[in-house]
Write an enzyme that holds these catalytic residues in place. Structure first.
Site, PDB file in Angstrom:
ATOM      1  N   HIS A   1     -17.989  -1.976  10.407  1.00 56.00           N
ATOM      2  CA  HIS A   1     -17.220  -1.064  11.253  1.00 56.00           C
ATOM      3  C   HIS A   1     -18.006   0.251  11.378  1.00 56.00           C
ATOM      4  CE1 HIS A   1     -13.991  -3.811  11.082  1.00 56.00           C
ATOM      5  NE2 HIS A   1     -13.118  -3.159  10.353  1.00 56.00           N
TER       6      HIS A   1
ATOM      7  N   ARG B   1     -11.442  -2.545  18.760  1.00 49.61           N
ATOM      8  CA  ARG B   1     -12.202  -3.746  18.392  1.00 49.61           C
ATOM      9  C   ARG B   1     -13.393  -3.857  19.336  1.00 49.61           C
ATOM     10  NH1 ARG B   1     -11.379  -6.007  13.808  1.00 49.61           N
ATOM     11  NH2 ARG B   1      -9.189  -6.485  14.160  1.00 49.61           N
TER      12      ARG B   1
ATOM     13  N   CYS C   1      -9.638  -1.298   5.512  1.00 48.71           N
ATOM     14  CA  CYS C   1     -11.101  -1.139   5.572  1.00 48.71           C
ATOM     15  C   CYS C   1     -11.544   0.129   6.296  1.00 48.71           C
ATOM     16  CB  CYS C   1     -11.722  -2.371   6.214  1.00 48.71           C
ATOM     17  SG  CYS C   1     -10.949  -2.842   7.759  1.00 48.71           S
TER      18      CYS C   1
ATOM     19  N   ARG D   1       0.795  -1.236   0.000  1.00 49.26           N
ATOM     20  CA  ARG D   1       0.000   0.000   0.000  1.00 49.26           C
ATOM     21  C   ARG D   1       0.821   1.276   0.000  1.00 49.26           C
ATOM     22  NH1 ARG D   1      -3.972  -1.972   4.652  1.00 49.26           N
ATOM     23  NH2 ARG D   1      -5.304  -3.359   3.451  1.00 49.26           N
TER      24      ARG D   1
END
Ligand code: A2P
Length: 358
Positions: A263, A256, A142, A113
């Site tokens: 999410h 989390r 994400c 990335r």
């Protein structure tokens, strides 16, 4: 050197990591978008080879069972597009075999990335960057994808100088094993049984863990201030790269939570000029693949339990951030199915953008 091989109108598509949480969603996206494939090849580890996956068909591929093949360097012969979601080490291992076979790798892992020669793409934001690829296109993290999809329509209202974001990330972000751990552990907790956390550093049932991925001090990303996790620093670096804007400041906290899927993010943004709440709502309502869901008087706002399996990014709780002067601050709440929007769907949207345009 730029990639010159033309993409056929009916490409052969490989899904690498097809048995995983994201790989399965990639297959669903190919089905639901009726991707014009001439063949869909499903690849996983030797453990899964020979098993089958149901497939509803897409393009020239009829409905039926797809037989899983073990991923080897030979698997990519004849492939045009390879959708990868089998972890960063697997992506690194197979990169050369994929591109030498003439296939374009769309990689969901963090392996490439930040490489300057690999475009990092969210098609609604920077589709033009796809043209610069040289065999590999990276799918962002994400949490970053759903944030930039929600913020892209607002960039026409003024420059976003600063973002403060807290994420509420579902257990499926840790793959199929994360989802299973939440389900099994919730039952064990309620039954008063002993259990040992495996997929997460701590108990995930009835808990929140402010720790996703490792605490970093360089390596993947340079100049990380002390105390941040890799997940958090991905949001900083990837947002700058996707928006092609080094001046945008991002302060993330990634958590989390015991949610199976989707999410959520609480986001405060600071513009360089006054921006009204009404203008923000109007821009969001007109945004690409963004749904404004904002009627607090009737208890309407996005929630993760409502939006699993949706392709959209949902935004609500749009309001003034009164702590920022001159009406430059806005607060909002964003929810998306991270397995789809934050991973599989984004990869398939990139694949669609690679198709020859009519
Ligand atoms: P398998 O199911 O055969 O282990 P998740 O992110 O949900 O954990 O899924 C990871 C995916 O990556 C699975 O499809 C898994 O296949 C695949 N995978 C993991 N390691 C390898 C490997 N070394 N070679 C090929 N596929 C792998």
């Amino acid at each position: 050197m730029a990639w010159t091989k033309p993409m056929p109108a009916h490409p052969v598509v490989a899904v690498a990591g097809a048995t995983g949480a994201v790989g399965r969603e990639m297959l669903k996206c190919l089905e639901q978008l009726d991707f014009p494939a001439s063949e869909v090849r499903v690849l996983a580890s030797a453990r899964s080879a020979g098993q089958t996956l149901p497939f509803a068909g897409c393009g020239q591929v009829p409905a039926g069972e797809l037989t899983i093949q073990e991923m080897t360097e030979e698997s990519f012969q004849g492939v045009d597009i390879a959708l990868f979601s089998a972890g960063a080490s697997v992506s690194k291992k197979f990169r050369q075999a994929v591109t030498e076979a003439g296939a374009v790798m769309i990689d969901n892992s963090s392996a490439f990335r930040v490489d300057p020669d690999v475009p990092l793409v969210v098609p609604e934001v920077n589709a033009a960057a796809i043209a610069e690829h040289n065999g590999v296109i990276a799918n962002p993290n994400c949490t970053t994808i759903q944030m930039v999809v929600a913020l892209e329509p607002l960039r026409a209202l003024g420059h976003i100088d600063r973002i403060i974001v807290s994420s509420y990330q579902s257990s499926s972000g840790a793959g199929a094993k994360g989802m299973e751990e939440l389900q099994v552990q919730t039952g064990q907790y309620l039954a008063g049984e002993e259990f040992e956390p495996k997929a997460f550093a701590h108990q995930i049932a009835f808990n929140c863990i402010p720790h996703i991925d490792v605490f970093v001090d360089g390596d993947y990303l340079n100049d990380v201030p002390e105390g941040y996790t890799k997940e958090e620093w991905k949001m900083v670096v990837e947002t700058k790269k996707i928006f092609a804007d080094d001046s945008i400041e991002v302060a993330p906290t990634c958590v989390r939570v015991p949610v199976l899927r989707c999410h959520s993010e609480s986001i405060n943004i600071e513009f360089d000029r006054p921006v009204s709440v009404e203008a923000v709502k109007e821009a969001l309502a007109n945004g690409t693949h963004v749904t404004l869901e904002d009627d607090p008087a009737n208890n309407v706002y996005p929630m993760p339990a409502l939006h699993a399996d949706s392709f959209e990014t949902f935004v609500g709780r749009v309001r003034r951030d009164h702590t920022v002067g001159d009406d430059k601050g806005i607060a909002l709440w964003v929810v998306a199915d991270q397995l789809l929007r934050g991973a599989a769907l984004n990869a398939v949207y990139i694949a669609q953008a690679l198709l020859p345009q009519e």
